[in-house]
Every structure is written in structure tokens, then in C-alpha cells.
Design an enzyme around this catalytic site. Sequence first.
Site, PDB file in Angstrom:
ATOM      1  N   SER A  83      -0.818  10.885   6.082  1.00 53.34           N
ATOM      2  CA  SER A  83      -2.142  12.834   5.389  1.00 53.34           C
ATOM      3  C   SER A  83      -2.209  13.759   6.111  1.00 53.34           C
ATOM      4  O   SER A  83      -1.173  13.648   6.924  1.00 53.34           O
ATOM      5  CB  SER A  83      -3.817  11.926   5.905  1.00 53.34           C
TER       6      SER A  83
HETATM    7  N1  SAH Z   1      -3.790   6.996   8.963  1.00 59.75           N
HETATM    8  C1  SAH Z   1      -2.353   6.836   7.913  1.00 59.75           C
HETATM    9  C2  SAH Z   1      -2.992   7.181   6.841  1.00 59.75           C
HETATM   10  C3  SAH Z   1      -2.069   5.845   5.811  1.00 59.75           C
HETATM   11  S1  SAH Z   1      -1.721   6.236   3.965  1.00 59.75           S
HETATM   12  C4  SAH Z   1      -1.400   8.304   8.385  1.00 59.75           C
HETATM   13  O1  SAH Z   1      -1.891   8.604   9.533  1.00 59.75           O
HETATM   14  O2  SAH Z   1      -0.336   8.046   8.208  1.00 59.75           O
HETATM   15  C5  SAH Z   1      -3.196   4.436   4.052  1.00 59.75           C
HETATM   16  C6  SAH Z   1      -2.479   3.339   4.514  1.00 59.75           C
HETATM   17  O3  SAH Z   1      -3.737   2.311   4.707  1.00 59.75           O
HETATM   18  C7  SAH Z   1      -1.317   2.644   3.886  1.00 59.75           C
HETATM   19  O4  SAH Z   1      -0.288   2.357   4.896  1.00 59.75           O
HETATM   20  C8  SAH Z   1      -1.586   1.199   2.877  1.00 59.75           C
HETATM   21  O5  SAH Z   1      -0.264   0.653   3.184  1.00 59.75           O
HETATM   22  C9  SAH Z   1      -2.706   1.251   3.805  1.00 59.75           C
HETATM   23  N2  SAH Z   1      -4.022  -0.238   3.064  1.00 59.75           N
HETATM   24  C10 SAH Z   1      -4.384   0.252   1.445  1.00 59.75           C
HETATM   25  N3  SAH Z   1      -5.285  -0.772   1.836  1.00 59.75           N
HETATM   26  C11 SAH Z   1      -5.377  -1.693   3.016  1.00 59.75           C
HETATM   27  C12 SAH Z   1      -6.419  -2.154   3.845  1.00 59.75           C
HETATM   28  N4  SAH Z   1      -7.484  -3.237   3.176  1.00 59.75           N
HETATM   29  N5  SAH Z   1      -6.225  -2.780   4.777  1.00 59.75           N
HETATM   30  C13 SAH Z   1      -5.457  -2.200   5.935  1.00 59.75           C
HETATM   31  N6  SAH Z   1      -4.211  -1.056   5.674  1.00 59.75           N
HETATM   32  C14 SAH Z   1      -4.510  -0.612   4.289  1.00 59.75           C
END
Ligand code: SAH
Length: 233
Positions: A83
Site C-alpha cells: 500500500s
Molecule cells: N497490508 C499489505 C497490503 C497488501 S494488498 C502490505 O502492507 O503490503 C492486500 C493483500 O490482501 C493482498 O496480499 C491480498 O492477497 C490479500 N487478501 C485479499 N483477500 C484476502 C483474504 N480474504 N484473506 C487474506 N488476505 C487477503
Amino acid sequence: MFLNASINTASVYLCIMRTFEDTYRHKGLRNKLVETIRKKGITDEKVLEAINKIPRHFFLDSAFDDVAYEDRAFPIAEKQTISQPYTVAYQTQLLEVKPRHKVLEIGTGSAYQASVLAELGAQVYTIERQKKLFDENKKFFYLKKYPNIKFFYGDGYEGLPTYGPFDRVLITAAAPGIPQKLVDQLKPGGMMVIPVGNEVQTMKRIIKKEDGSIKEEVYDKFHFVPMLGGKNE
Ligand code: SAH
């Protein structure tokens, strides 16, 4: 043949050096990034301090070394993103994390956000549905610094009922609605921060009052990758 092999070895070596060295240049860029997000409206000094401490370039492919401290989201593996720092700071500020809070994060991704929460002294439980991202974090040496983060591979929609209830729940992917199972895993007096919507998301803060009733607050618009159901091998 020999020449090729030595060039390859040298470039791999350089690549690793570049990725995991936190130079004065990186620190300077990080200071500037903190000032940028402060100007955009982040006021919580503890959140700004955490962002100033964590070498964001460690969380990205070395190809992004030069731009790691721009206030932008970047691609990570499996078509996911780390993000934007402003977004990380915004969600963390809204979450009002206190030391020793039990915090459930949905969407570990690069584990950058989880590290920010860990810097604030939280006990972090973070879930990722992409096996490859989960496995990469197990090998990521920097995260050894945070024994207060526990990593889980699974579907975030289910939460972690056996580890709850949580003081805070943070969703870092775009949710189509507010998942009831995650609200159920909040302590009375707890809070959830969640971006809700399809194309564009509205940041919401859900507060569970002591009597169990729910208050919903509405904040700004953001763009996240979607929160998907189930796991991905
Ligand atoms: N917090 C992260 C942002 C990652 S983007 C960071 O600091 O880099 C969002 C993430 O959510 C992705 O890696 C995606 O695979 C995950 N995601 C999406 N749906 C999800 C779910 N139902 N359970 C767990 N992870 C999920």
C-alpha cells in the site's frame, strides 16, 4: 562460460547488497516521505515515527530501490501491492493502536503494514490468502525483528476465532461489505478500520461499544486490491 558465471554471481551479490542496506540516502528519503505524509494530514507522531524507522525498500524488489520512498503503492508478487505509505499511515492512525493491543490484520501482502503495527507495540495476527506471499514472509529476515507478529495462511473472511477477540481489526484489501464474522471477533470497545466498496472504496471505522452495539464512521476514498474469498495455493 567462466566469465558469464562470475558476472552473474557479481550481479546477484550487488542486488542483495542494494536491497538490504539501509544507507544515509535511504534514511534521508524516508525523512522526506514522513514530511510528505505529515503535510497530507497525518498527525499521529507515533505512526510517523514508525514509518521513519522501517526501511520500506527492504519490502520491495530491488528494482524499486530508487522509488521505494515515493508516496506510491508498488507491485509485489501475485499481482498484489504494497500500500501507499499515506494509506498505511491513514489506516494506522484511524485504528488508534496502543501497546499490547491484539490486532488482527487481513491481507499481509509485503508485511509492511504489519511491521508498522508491530513497531507500535501491538500483538499482530496477520492473515494472507496467497500462499506464495505467506511463504516469502517466512523467509524474510527483517521480520525476525518482530516476534510480536504471527503470520497465518488462510481466508481473512473467517478471521481467527481461536485467537480472538481482538482490540483492533484492520482490513487492507477492498471489502464489498463489512464481514460479520470479523465484527464478531472484536472486543467490546474495539475498533475495525476497513475500506468498503468495489471500484473505489470508502474508508470506514466500525466501533463496537461496550454494550455490543455498532457505530459506523465514514472517512475518505481510497483504492485497494480486492478482498477475495478462499485461499490461493
Ligand atoms: N497490508 C499489505 C497490503 C497488501 S494488498 C502490505 O502492507 O503490503 C492486500 C493483500 O490482501 C493482498 O496480499 C491480498 O492477497 C490479500 N487478501 C485479499 N483477500 C484476502 C483474504 N480474504 N484473506 C487474506 N488476505 C487477503
